[in-house]
Design a protein around this motif. Structure first.
Motif, PDB file in Angstrom:
ATOM      1  N   LEU A   1      -6.083 -25.705  17.483  1.00  0.00           N
ATOM      2  CA  LEU A   1      -4.836 -25.256  16.857  1.00  0.00           C
ATOM      3  C   LEU A   1      -4.325 -26.208  15.771  1.00  0.00           C
ATOM      4  N   PRO A   2      -4.430 -27.526  15.937  1.00  0.00           N
ATOM      5  CA  PRO A   2      -3.979 -28.398  14.842  1.00  0.00           C
ATOM      6  C   PRO A   2      -4.726 -28.148  13.532  1.00  0.00           C
ATOM      7  N   GLN A   3      -6.049 -27.941  13.613  1.00  0.00           N
ATOM      8  CA  GLN A   3      -6.830 -27.656  12.405  1.00  0.00           C
ATOM      9  C   GLN A   3      -6.497 -26.279  11.847  1.00  0.00           C
ATOM     10  N   ILE A   4      -6.317 -25.316  12.738  1.00  0.00           N
ATOM     11  CA  ILE A   4      -5.955 -23.961  12.306  1.00  0.00           C
ATOM     12  C   ILE A   4      -4.613 -23.986  11.594  1.00  0.00           C
ATOM     13  N   SER A   5      -3.675 -24.768  12.123  1.00  0.00           N
ATOM     14  CA  SER A   5      -2.351 -24.894  11.507  1.00  0.00           C
ATOM     15  C   SER A   5      -2.457 -25.460  10.092  1.00  0.00           C
ATOM     16  N   LYS A   6      -3.306 -26.456   9.907  1.00  0.00           N
ATOM     17  CA  LYS A   6      -3.509 -27.034   8.574  1.00  0.00           C
ATOM     18  C   LYS A   6      -4.053 -25.988   7.603  1.00  0.00           C
ATOM     19  N   ALA A   7      -4.983 -25.167   8.099  1.00  0.00           N
ATOM     20  CA  ALA A   7      -5.565 -24.120   7.255  1.00  0.00           C
ATOM     21  C   ALA A   7      -4.512 -23.100   6.854  1.00  0.00           C
ATOM     22  N   ILE A   8      -3.640 -22.740   7.784  1.00  0.00           N
ATOM     23  CA  ILE A   8      -2.570 -21.770   7.496  1.00  0.00           C
ATOM     24  C   ILE A   8      -1.637 -22.305   6.410  1.00  0.00           C
ATOM     25  N   GLU A   9      -1.267 -23.586   6.506  1.00  0.00           N
ATOM     26  CA  GLU A   9      -0.399 -24.179   5.492  1.00  0.00           C
ATOM     27  C   GLU A   9      -1.065 -24.128   4.120  1.00  0.00           C
ATOM     28  N   LEU A  10      -2.359 -24.369   4.093  1.00  0.00           N
ATOM     29  CA  LEU A  10      -3.126 -24.324   2.846  1.00  0.00           C
ATOM     30  C   LEU A  10      -3.104 -22.912   2.254  1.00  0.00           C
ATOM     31  N   ILE A  11      -3.366 -21.929   3.103  1.00  0.00           N
ATOM     32  CA  ILE A  11      -3.396 -20.531   2.655  1.00  0.00           C
ATOM     33  C   ILE A  11      -2.011 -20.071   2.213  1.00  0.00           C
ATOM     34  N   TYR A  12      -1.005 -20.445   2.983  1.00  0.00           N
ATOM     35  CA  TYR A  12       0.384 -20.076   2.652  1.00  0.00           C
ATOM     36  C   TYR A  12       0.776 -20.600   1.267  1.00  0.00           C
ATOM     37  N   GLU A  13       0.516 -21.872   1.014  1.00  0.00           N
ATOM     38  CA  GLU A  13       0.870 -22.454  -0.281  1.00  0.00           C
ATOM     39  C   GLU A  13       0.123 -21.757  -1.412  1.00  0.00           C
ATOM     40  N   SER A  14      -1.122 -21.399  -1.160  1.00  0.00           N
ATOM     41  CA  SER A  14      -1.922 -20.712  -2.178  1.00  0.00           C
ATOM     42  C   SER A  14      -1.354 -19.338  -2.497  1.00  0.00           C
ATOM     43  N   LEU A  15      -1.132 -18.531  -1.465  1.00  0.00           N
ATOM     44  CA  LEU A  15      -0.640 -17.172  -1.684  1.00  0.00           C
ATOM     45  C   LEU A  15       0.765 -17.166  -2.266  1.00  0.00           C
ATOM     46  N   LYS A  16       1.585 -18.129  -1.863  1.00  0.00           N
ATOM     47  CA  LYS A  16       2.953 -18.230  -2.376  1.00  0.00           C
ATOM     48  C   LYS A  16       2.954 -18.518  -3.873  1.00  0.00           C
ATOM     49  N   ASN A  17       1.909 -19.176  -4.329  1.00  0.00           N
ATOM     50  CA  ASN A  17       1.835 -19.574  -5.736  1.00  0.00           C
ATOM     51  C   ASN A  17       0.830 -18.754  -6.542  1.00  0.00           C
ATOM     52  N   GLY A  18       0.581 -17.526  -6.082  1.00  0.00           N
ATOM     53  CA  GLY A  18      -0.245 -16.608  -6.866  1.00  0.00           C
ATOM     54  C   GLY A  18      -1.729 -16.683  -6.618  1.00  0.00           C
ATOM     55  N   GLY A  19      -2.149 -17.424  -5.588  1.00  0.00           N
ATOM     56  CA  GLY A  19      -3.563 -17.511  -5.273  1.00  0.00           C
ATOM     57  C   GLY A  19      -4.033 -16.372  -4.385  1.00  0.00           C
ATOM     58  N   ARG A  20      -5.325 -16.378  -4.094  1.00  0.00           N
ATOM     59  CA  ARG A  20      -5.925 -15.350  -3.233  1.00  0.00           C
ATOM     60  C   ARG A  20      -6.691 -16.028  -2.098  1.00  0.00           C
ATOM     61  N   LEU A  21      -6.961 -15.251  -1.072  1.00  0.00           N
ATOM     62  CA  LEU A  21      -7.736 -15.738   0.075  1.00  0.00           C
ATOM     63  C   LEU A  21      -9.047 -14.978   0.144  1.00  0.00           C
ATOM     64  N   PHE A  22     -10.154 -15.722   0.229  1.00  0.00           N
ATOM     65  CA  PHE A  22     -11.467 -15.112   0.369  1.00  0.00           C
ATOM     66  C   PHE A  22     -12.117 -15.571   1.668  1.00  0.00           C
ATOM     67  N   TYR A  23     -12.574 -14.605   2.466  1.00  0.00           N
ATOM     68  CA  TYR A  23     -13.448 -14.890   3.602  1.00  0.00           C
ATOM     69  C   TYR A  23     -14.870 -14.644   3.141  1.00  0.00           C
ATOM     70  N   ILE A  24     -15.798 -15.519   3.500  1.00  0.00           N
ATOM     71  CA  ILE A  24     -17.188 -15.272   3.126  1.00  0.00           C
ATOM     72  C   ILE A  24     -18.115 -15.690   4.258  1.00  0.00           C
ATOM     73  N   GLY A  25     -19.052 -14.824   4.596  1.00  0.00           N
ATOM     74  CA  GLY A  25     -19.971 -15.097   5.687  1.00  0.00           C
ATOM     75  C   GLY A  25     -21.136 -14.127   5.671  1.00  0.00           C
TER      76      GLY A  25
END
Length: 315
Positions: free
Chosen positions: A53-77
Motif C-alpha cells: 500500500l505505501p508504494q501504491i499510494s506513491k503511484a496514486i499521487e504521481l497519477i493524480y498530479e499528472s491528470l490534474k495538470n493535463g497528463g494522461r495515464l497509460f497501462y501497458i502489458g
C-alpha cells in the motif's frame, strides 16, 4: 518485419514460476475440493496487496498530479496483464465520465490480442517503445508497466522509452526484485506466491493486478472530485441503467422526490454534479456550473462556496 532472436530465458528463480506444494495433487481432487483450494489461495491476495500500500499510494499521487495538470495515464502489458489494463481503462469513462483518451490500455500484439493470444508479442522491447510512441507520449503523462513475471521485454521497452521522454513511470509485478522495477520511478511488487497451476499467472497474480489498478484509478478519481460521499456523481448516464442510477443518486443526496430528481437532471443534460449543487445550494444551472468550475469539480466545495462559507484551504 522484425527478426526475433531465440534465447533461453531462465524463469526458475521467479516466484510466479515456483510449484505450489498445496496443489500438487489437484488433479486427483473432487470439484468442490479444487475450488476450495483455489479459494483458500485467493484469500492471500488481499493481504499481499496490503503490504504494498505505501508504494501504491506513491503511484496514486504521481497519477493524480499528472491528470490534474493535463497528463494522461497509460497501462501497458502483454497477455493477461495487458488485458487487465485495458479492462480498467475502459471502465473509467462510464464510471467517472472521463474522455477515452485520458486513461488508455495498451497490449502487446494490438487490439486482436485482447481476444486471442498473439504468441511472441511480448518478446520485443522495440514494439513496447513503438506502441507508446504511437500515442504521442509526453513528459506530463504516466506509464504503468504491468508484468506478473516482472521481466517482459515489451514492458521494459515501453518503460525505457517513457523514461527517455521524461514521463513518470510505475512498474507493477508479482515477483520480488522484479526487473521492470529497475526501469520505473515507483515499483509495486505484489508477492502472491506460487500459483495453484504452476506458472498460470492469470490466477492470483492477475487478481492482485486487478486490485491494484482498481486502487490507482478509483483513488485518483476521488482526489479529482468525481465522488461525493461514496457516490459516483460524475458517472456518464449513457444507458437506461446509468440514467436510473443518476436519478437515485440525486434523490439520495438531496432528499428530493424521484420525479424532481429526474426533472432537474433533464435540465443538466443528465449531469449529476450540477443537479446536486442546484438543489442543495439553491442556485441556477449556470451558477452551479460556475461554482463547480471554481472549485475544480468538487461538489461539497461548490456548495460551501455558494453558501458564502470558506473552504478549509482558504482559512
Amino acid at each position: 518485419m522484425e527478426r526475433r532472436v531465440e534465447m533461453k530465458v531462465d524463469l526458475s528463480t521467479l516466484m510466479t514460476e515456483q510449484t505450489n506444494n498445496r496443489s500438487q495433487n489437484i488433479d486427483r481432487l473432487t470439484t468442490l475440493e479444487i475450488i476450495e483450494l483455489m479459494n483458500d489461495e485467493d484469500q492471500t491476495v488481499a493481504v499481499s496487496v496490503k503490504r504494498e500500500l505505501p508504494q501504491i499510494s506513491k503511484a496514486i499521487e504521481l497519477i493524480y498530479e499528472s491528470l490534474k495538470n493535463g497528463g494522461r495515464l497509460f497501462y501497458i502489458g502483454a497477455g493477461t496483464s495487458g488485458r487487465i489494463g485495458i479492462l480498467d481503462a475502459s471502465e473509467c469513462p462510464p464510471t467517472f465520465c472521463t474522455p477515452p483518451e485520458l486513461i488508455q490500455g495498451i497490449i502487446a500484439g494490438g487490439k486482436g490480442a485482447v481476444f486471442k493470444a498473439v504468441e511472441g508479442a511480448e518478446d520485443s522491447k522495440e514494439n513496447g517503445e513503438y506502441d507508446l510512441a504511437e500515442k504521442q507520449l509526453q513528459a506530463k503523462d504516466v506509464v504503468v508497466g504491468i508484468a506478473a513475471s516482472g521481466r517482459t521485454p515489451y514492458v521494459i521497452g515501453a518503460l525505457e522509452y517513457a523514461d527517455r521522454i521524461g514521463a513518470n513511470t510505475v512498474a507493477l509485478s508479482c515477483n520480488k526484485n522484479a526487473e521492470i522495477s529497475n526501469f520505473a520511478k515507483i515499483g509495486i511488487e505484489i508477492i502472491v506466491g506460487p500459483e495453484v497451476l504452476t506458472g498460470s499467472t492469470r490466477l492470483k497474480s492477475a487478481t492482485a493486478q486487478k486490485m491494484v489498478l482498481n486502487m490507482l484509478t478509483t483513488a485518483t478519481m476521488i482526489k479529482l472530485g468525481k465522488v461525493y460521499g461514496n457516490l459516483m456523481v460524475d458517472l456518464n448516464p449513457s444507458n437506461a441503467k446509468l440514467i436510473e442510477r443518476a436519478r437515485n443518486i440525486v434523490k439520495k443526496i438531496t432528499g428530493v422526490s424521484y420525479t424532481e430528481a429526474a426533472a432537474i437532471l433533464n435540465q443538466t443534460d443528465q449531469k449529476v454534479k450540477p443537479a446536486i449543487v442546484m438543489i442543495l445550494a439553491g442556485v441556477s444551472l449556470e451558477e452551479a456550473n460556475y461554482l463547480l468550475n471554481r472549485t475544480h469539480g468538487f461538489v461539497h466545495k461548490a456548495i460551501v462556496k455558494a453558501k458564502g462559507g470558506k473552504l478549509a484551504c482558504e482559512k
